[in-house]
Structures are given as structure tokens and as C-alpha cells.
Design a protein around this motif. Structure first.
Motif, mmCIF file in Angstrom:
data_model
loop_
_atom_site.group_PDB
_atom_site.id
_atom_site.type_symbol
_atom_site.label_atom_id
_atom_site.label_comp_id
_atom_site.label_asym_id
_atom_site.label_seq_id
_atom_site.Cartn_x
_atom_site.Cartn_y
_atom_site.Cartn_z
ATOM 1 N N ASP A 217 0.846 -1.193 0.000
ATOM 2 C CA ASP A 217 0.000 0.000 0.000
ATOM 3 C C ASP A 217 0.879 1.240 0.000
ATOM 4 N N THR A 218 0.292 2.369 -0.383
ATOM 5 C CA THR A 218 0.976 3.646 -0.231
ATOM 6 C C THR A 218 0.001 4.677 0.312
ATOM 7 N N ILE A 232 3.651 1.251 2.581
ATOM 8 C CA ILE A 232 3.142 0.527 3.740
ATOM 9 C C ILE A 232 3.122 -0.963 3.422
ATOM 10 N N ASP A 233 3.821 -1.740 4.234
ATOM 11 C CA ASP A 233 3.807 -3.193 4.110
ATOM 12 C C ASP A 233 3.063 -3.773 5.303
ATOM 13 N N SER A 234 2.015 -4.529 5.028
ATOM 14 C CA SER A 234 1.174 -5.082 6.088
ATOM 15 C C SER A 234 0.663 -6.452 5.654
ATOM 16 N N PRO A 235 0.492 -7.385 6.594
ATOM 17 C CA PRO A 235 -0.058 -8.686 6.241
ATOM 18 C C PRO A 235 -1.578 -8.664 6.087
ATOM 19 N N ARG A 245 1.733 -4.336 13.247
ATOM 20 C CA ARG A 245 2.350 -5.259 12.297
ATOM 21 C C ARG A 245 2.649 -4.589 10.958
ATOM 22 N N MET A 246 2.381 -3.308 10.891
ATOM 23 C CA MET A 246 2.607 -2.530 9.677
ATOM 24 C C MET A 246 4.020 -1.954 9.702
ATOM 25 N N ARG A 247 4.642 -1.895 8.543
ATOM 26 C CA ARG A 247 5.939 -1.245 8.396
ATOM 27 C C ARG A 247 5.829 -0.206 7.288
ATOM 28 N N CYS A 248 6.419 0.962 7.500
ATOM 29 C CA CYS A 248 6.320 1.986 6.460
ATOM 30 C C CYS A 248 7.605 2.799 6.383
ATOM 31 N N HIS A 249 7.871 3.292 5.188
ATOM 32 C CA HIS A 249 9.036 4.140 4.958
ATOM 33 C C HIS A 249 8.768 5.030 3.748
ATOM 34 N N PRO A 250 9.479 6.151 3.627
ATOM 35 C CA PRO A 250 9.233 7.079 2.509
ATOM 36 C C PRO A 250 9.434 6.412 1.154
ATOM 37 N N ILE A 251 8.659 6.871 0.183
ATOM 38 C CA ILE A 251 8.734 6.333 -1.173
ATOM 39 C C ILE A 251 8.528 7.470 -2.164
ATOM 40 N N PRO A 300 6.377 7.964 9.562
ATOM 41 C CA PRO A 300 7.746 8.117 10.080
ATOM 42 C C PRO A 300 8.018 9.550 10.513
ATOM 43 N N ALA A 301 8.834 9.706 11.551
ATOM 44 C CA ALA A 301 9.043 11.012 12.185
ATOM 45 C C ALA A 301 9.444 12.098 11.191
ATOM 46 N N GLY A 302 10.338 11.771 10.268
ATOM 47 C CA GLY A 302 10.778 12.766 9.292
ATOM 48 C C GLY A 302 9.654 13.228 8.406
ATOM 49 N N THR A 303 8.817 12.284 7.955
ATOM 50 C CA THR A 303 7.670 12.631 7.111
ATOM 51 C C THR A 303 6.662 13.457 7.888
ATOM 52 N N THR A 304 6.385 13.037 9.123
ATOM 53 C CA THR A 304 5.435 13.764 9.964
ATOM 54 C C THR A 304 5.875 15.213 10.152
ATOM 55 N N HIS A 305 7.157 15.418 10.409
ATOM 56 C CA HIS A 305 7.649 16.780 10.620
ATOM 57 C C HIS A 305 7.506 17.618 9.351
#
Length: 321
Positions: A217-218, A232-235, A245-251, A300-305
Motif C-alpha cells: 500500500d501507499t 506501507i507493508d502489512s499482512p 504489524r505494519m511497516r512503512c518508509h518514505p517512497i 515516520p518522524a521525518g515525514t510527519t515533521h
């Protein structure tokens, strides 16, 4: 940075930590801010007055600590104010009457401040919250939209689910508060089979959608012309169900998607929008929804800021952009 003077009016609850992230940025810039939750504060000592005459429009908001000239408000951030439910000391139709008058009276004043820049205007938020309107606009703007059915006909729903051999999911058309035995429950997106669909569908419109065989997901958070994307990676079918259980990072956001996001915002006259997509293995971004007032501080903190700074920029500049 050029901007008009005057206060920023933030409409939200006192416990809104997402708003706090933006207010900290504005405080660092010494931008005056007034925070108001009209659904509760106007029944707890705050007062709101507006006059309309041949001399123009005037208005005053008084709280326990501030007196605000409504004609000098540079921006209004419609974040997450409480529902208009009326004074807690009233019951039955008296409370319903007071709630309705507050919605149309106070809500009407706050939605028509002269010269103020709205993020977003409540009318535009409401228009953009209808799921059918979202899907229609997404198609017109050029997004890839999953095959979707909204119906209260059980036979139509069963036929739809049978026809989509790759799977069908059910989604509520609105996030209505729901409780079981006094405990709040959420209605998540979930897979549904044709044999599970019964005549309870006839009670109200239900939304069914062909399941996208997503790789991930994005979320794209749009603030004006600034876009912030995360993967967003989630089962789970619905990543919100178990966020632990979700993992996310900038894309990065493909230029074609970014251009379509811009067209979509313009369609509803939105400054802010939280877009959700399902991305398939071939790299196609499928539009799921756009929440015109979605949460974003969980990223993620950087994105939120960066999102907080972008919203603060909008509120500080007002209409002089």
C-alpha cells in the motif's frame, strides 16, 4: 516568506496531538494562534458573535484567555472539532435543537470568515467525503480505480462477488461510530464471499470492491503542491487493523500519480488530502480513497515533521500565496 497578519484559528479538540505538531511550528515562528473546539467550548464559557450590516461583516470570538476579531483571521485549520451535540445539561429535543442551532449558526459563522484561507473549507471537506463522489472524481482525473459496486440489493452484491474470482472486499461508505456492549468497534475493510452476503444488505447501501492483488500500500499526503509519500507493508487487507504489524518508509511518487493528485485536489478545491493506493507488482497505483481530513502524525518522524511544516506554511501565509 510573505504573509498577512492576524491570528490562525484552529478548530479541533483539546486533546488533538496531531494539531499540536503544527502548533509547535507556528509557536516557533511567533504566529498567533487561537484554538477552539466549537462543539464543546461554546457550551463551556466561550462566546461567538457576528454582525452583518451595510457597513460589512464583523465578528468576535471570546474564550477564557483571548478575544479574537474574526475579520483579522488569516487562516482557519479545520482539523478535528467535536460534533455539535448541544449542551450536556439539556436532554431530548431541547439538546437536539441547541445542537442544530449551533451547527448552523456557529458553524456557519466559522465557515464564512472574510479573507480567511481555509485548510480545508468545511464545505469542501464534506463534498469530498462522499465515497461515490471520490470514485467518480478519481476516474475523471485519470486514476486507476478498482471495479466498485455500491448497492442495497443483495442479489446484485452476490453476483458482483461471484463475478470477481480474484476476490471481493467490503468497505463501509462512512466511518460511522459503532459499539458492541458499550465498547467502541471499528468496521474494517475485509474480504467477503458471495455466500456470506445476505438480505441484511437491503438495510442500507453497502460498498463492494474487486480486491487488488497488491504488492504493498501507499499513502500520499498532499499539502498544496507538496506531496509526501510512504510505502506501507502489512499482512492485512486493511493495514489500519493491526498497525503494530505494519511497516512503512518514505517512497517516491510517480510523476503521473502526482499530476493526477493535483487534478483531484483542484476538483474538490482542497488544500489538504490523504490519498490511499494499492500498488500491484507491475507498479500500477490503484486509487482506494482520499480522506480530505485524514490523520498523518502516525507516519515516520521525518515525514510527519515535513507535513507539519507544510501545513504551518499554508496557515502562516494565508491567502497571500
Amino acid at each position: 516568506m510573505g504573509h498577512r497578519s492576524g491570528s490562525v484559528l484552529v478548530l479541533t479538540t483539546s486533546s488533538d496531538v496531531t494539531a499540536d505538531a503544527v502548533l509547535r511550528v507556528l509557536a516557533e515562528r511567533r504566529v498567533p494562534v487561537v484554538r477552539l473546539d466549537p462543539g464543546t467550548d461554546l457550551h463551556a464559557g466561550a462566546s461567538l458573535t457576528a454582525t452583518y450590516s451595510v457597513d460589512g461583516q464583523r465578528g468576535t470570538l471570546r474564550t477564557s484567555s483571548r478575544e479574537l476579531d474574526l475579520t483579522a483571521v488569516r487562516s482557519v485549520w479545520v482539523r478535528r472539532p467535536s460534533p455539535y451535540e448541544g449542551p450536556p445539561g439539556l436532554d431530548g429535543q431541547d439538546r437536539r435543537f441547541a445542537a442544530s442551532q449551533t451547527f448552523w449558526g456557529a458553524g456557519g459563522i466559522l465557515a464564512s470568515l472574510p479573507g480567511a484561507h481555509y485548510v480545508n473549507h468545511p464545505r469542501h471537506n464534506r463534498e469530498a467525503e462522499y465515497k461515490p463522489a471520490q470514485l467518480a472524481a478519481a476516474q475523471q482525473c485519470g486514476f486507476h480505480v478498482p471495479h466498485t459496486l455500491i448497492t442495497n440489493d443483495a442479489d446484485e452484491a452476490r453476483e458482483f462477488a461471484t463475478r470477481h474470482v480474484g476476490g471481493t472486499v467490503y468497505k463501509p461508505v462512512w466511518n460511522t461510530p459503532y459499539s458492541v456492549d458499550g465498547k467502541a468497534r471499528a468496521v474494517w475493510v475485509r474480504e467477503v464471499r458471495s455466500q456470506e452476503i445476505n438480505n441484511a444488505v437491503t438495510a442500507c447501501p453497502h460498498m463492494f470492491q474487486a480486491r487488488i492483488p497488491k504488492a504493498y500500500d501507499t499513502r500520499v499526503t498532499a499539502v498544496g503542491d507538496r506531496l509526501f509519500g510512504i510505502r506501507i507493508d502489512s499482512p492485512d487487507v486493511d493495514w489500519r487493523y493491526r498497525q503494530d504489524r505494519m511497516r512503512c518508509h518514505p517512497i517516491g511518487i510517480p510523476s503521473s500519480v502526482a499530476e493526477t493528485v493535483t487534478r483531484y485536489l483542484a476538483t474538490f478545491r482542497l488544500t489538504f488530502g490523504a490519498f490511499d493506493f494499492a500498488v500491484t507488482a507491475d507498479g500500477t497505483w490503484h486509487f482506494l480513497e482520499c480522506n480530505p481530513n485524514g490523520q498523518w502524525a502516525w507516519q515516520p518522524a521525518g515525514t510527519t515533521h515535513r507535513i507539519a511544516v507544510a501545513i504551518a506554511d499554508q496557515l502562516e501565509r494565508g491567502h497571500d500565496q
